[in-house]
Design a protein around this motif. Structure first.
Motif, PDB file in Angstrom:
ATOM      1  N   THR A   5     138.244  -5.188 -29.864  1.00 32.83           N
ATOM      2  CA  THR A   5     137.510  -6.434 -29.678  1.00 32.83           C
ATOM      3  C   THR A   5     136.496  -6.262 -28.568  1.00 32.83           C
ATOM      4  N   SER A 308     132.593  -9.130 -37.648  1.00 36.23           N
ATOM      5  CA  SER A 308     133.925  -8.563 -37.421  1.00 36.23           C
ATOM      6  C   SER A 308     134.621  -8.205 -38.739  1.00 36.23           C
ATOM      7  N   GLU A 312     136.280  -4.674 -39.544  1.00 32.33           N
ATOM      8  CA  GLU A 312     137.680  -4.560 -39.951  1.00 32.33           C
ATOM      9  C   GLU A 312     137.806  -3.864 -41.304  1.00 32.33           C
TER      10      GLU A 312
END
Length: 405
Positions: A5, A308, A312
């Motif tokens: 993150t 994101s 991922e």
């Protein structure tokens, strides 16, 4: 793998497999599998039924439904002897003025056999009965006669001619292959749509040739229907002797004609039409299931895709194939690209250790040794997932240290 993150802490995501499960695979393929099973079952059933039907077919010694023992028995009661032959030589030798020669399956004869048999029957002075000959065998055994490609859809037909045998028998099950002839003195009987299913062609030596469009009047289970028995008795009992010719593949004269017949000549016309239908069905199925190509259409996405999610997704792909080297390279490349402008290194030199590492050490006031920085930014790939996570944390910590005021 676990994607880092913005704060450097690893984000935990649920593992999602992109490989279809067994249930999904079965759901997609069950329609095709079911169709193949039904096709195989239908073919097996048809083969079994046809094998039972063909057993003893048109054999005067067979009492099966499609045999012809009943015809031979009726003829014997009227003093006609029946003799079964299976070779061309026996059939030619038996032909004579007091003999009726019945050819049960003319289409099984080769071209040479058909030519030799026609020569023998033309001069014999007897009667020749051809049972359901099709193109092109009918043209060789009965010159001047052609078979129409469209069969008769009615089996029981009225005589429709002046032939005494047909008039006495009345309606009979001769419906099958239809014929046309150029012989002016031929008897054309049992017509369907103006084309006869039974022909009688007189010969110059006193004999004649009878072309029968269907074998139904000779079957055991059809002999007592309509006028079948009467017509069969008159066609086969006009001479005291009946020679029943059942062509056999073991006959020496049935050797293939060298240079006369190709592969497609050996295939029945039904197989060719069936293959064509399969190709058409396959083409229609491909057209039905194929992708429809058309002009590109711009449309607004219903939702915004977060960056994101892309990270991922790529991380899961790397983890699936254990591509830790590529994941580490992607992390180091992104870190070098972001650090280069912060320490005054051009973007074109961001991935050159000789340029980036001295500038980075000077920016950190010597806090970072050259060798640890080289191992961190240009070192070998990690050996396991834990080392990869540690590398991501160290790169994130280095970037925070450089950005610190």
């Amino acid at each position: 793998m676990t994607a880092p993150t913005a704060t450097g802490a690893p984000a935990t995501t649920a593992a999602t497999s992109v490989t279809p499960t067994a249930r999904q695979t079965w759901t997609r393929a069950r329609g095709i599998v079911l169709a193949l099973v039904l096709l195989a079952a239908g073919a097996l059933t048809l083969a079994v039924l046809r094998s039972n039907d063909q057993h003893g077919r048109l054999d005067p010694r067979s009492a099966d439904p499609y045999g012809s023992h009943a015809v031979a028995a009726v003829l014997a009661d009227h003093g006609v002897t029946t003799r079964v032959v299976t070779t061309l030589d026996d059939a030619r030798d038996a032909a004579g003025p007091d003999t009726t020669l019945l050819i049960a399956t003319p289409d099984l004869l080769t071209r040479t056999q058909q030519t030799r048999l026609h020569t023998a029957t033309t001069t014999s002075g007897g009667r020749t009965v051809l049972v359901a000959p099709d193109t092109p065998s009918v043209g060789r055994l009965a010159p001047g006669v052609t078979a129409d490609p469209a069969p008769s859809f009615d089996t029981a037909l009225a005589p429709g001619c002046a032939l005494p045998a047909a008039r006495r028998a009345g309606r009979a099950e001769t419906g099958g292959i239809r014929y046309s002839t150029t012989a002016p003195d031929a008897d054309t009987c049992y017509p369907y749509d103006d084309l006869p299913t039974l022909l009688r062609l007189p010969q110059t030596q006193g004999g004649d040739t009878v072309v029968l469009g269907a074998p139904d009047i000779l079957y055991n289970d059809r002999l007592d229907q309509q006028g079948n028995a009467s017509l069969a008795l008159q066609l086969l009992g006009s001479r005291p002797h009946l020679v029943w010719y059942l062509p056999s593949l073991t006959d020496d004269s049935a050797a293939p004609d060298t240079g006369e017949r190709g592969f497609f000549d050996l295939l029945p016309s039904g197989w060719l039409w069936g293959t064509l239908q399969l190709f058409i069905a396959a083409a229609l199925a491909a057209l039905w299931r194929s992708r429809r190509f058309g002009p590109l259409v711009l449309e607004r996405l219903p939702v915004a895709i977060r960056a994101s999610e892309t990270v991922e997704g790529r991380a899961r792909l790397y983890r699936k194939v254990n591509a830790r080297d590529r994941a580490a390279t992607a992390l180091r490349t992104a870190t070098r690209t972001r650090l280069a402008p912060l320490v005054g290194v051009p973007a074109t030199r961001a991935h050159t250790p000789e340029t980036l590492l001295p500038a980075l050490s000077a920016h950190l006031d010597g806090a970072g040794a050259a060798q640890p920085l080289h191992d961190l930014l240009f070192g070998p790939p990690p050996g396991d997932d834990a080392a990869l996570v540690s590398l991501a944390d160290r790169l994130d910590a280095l970037e925070r240290e450089v950005r610190r005021p």
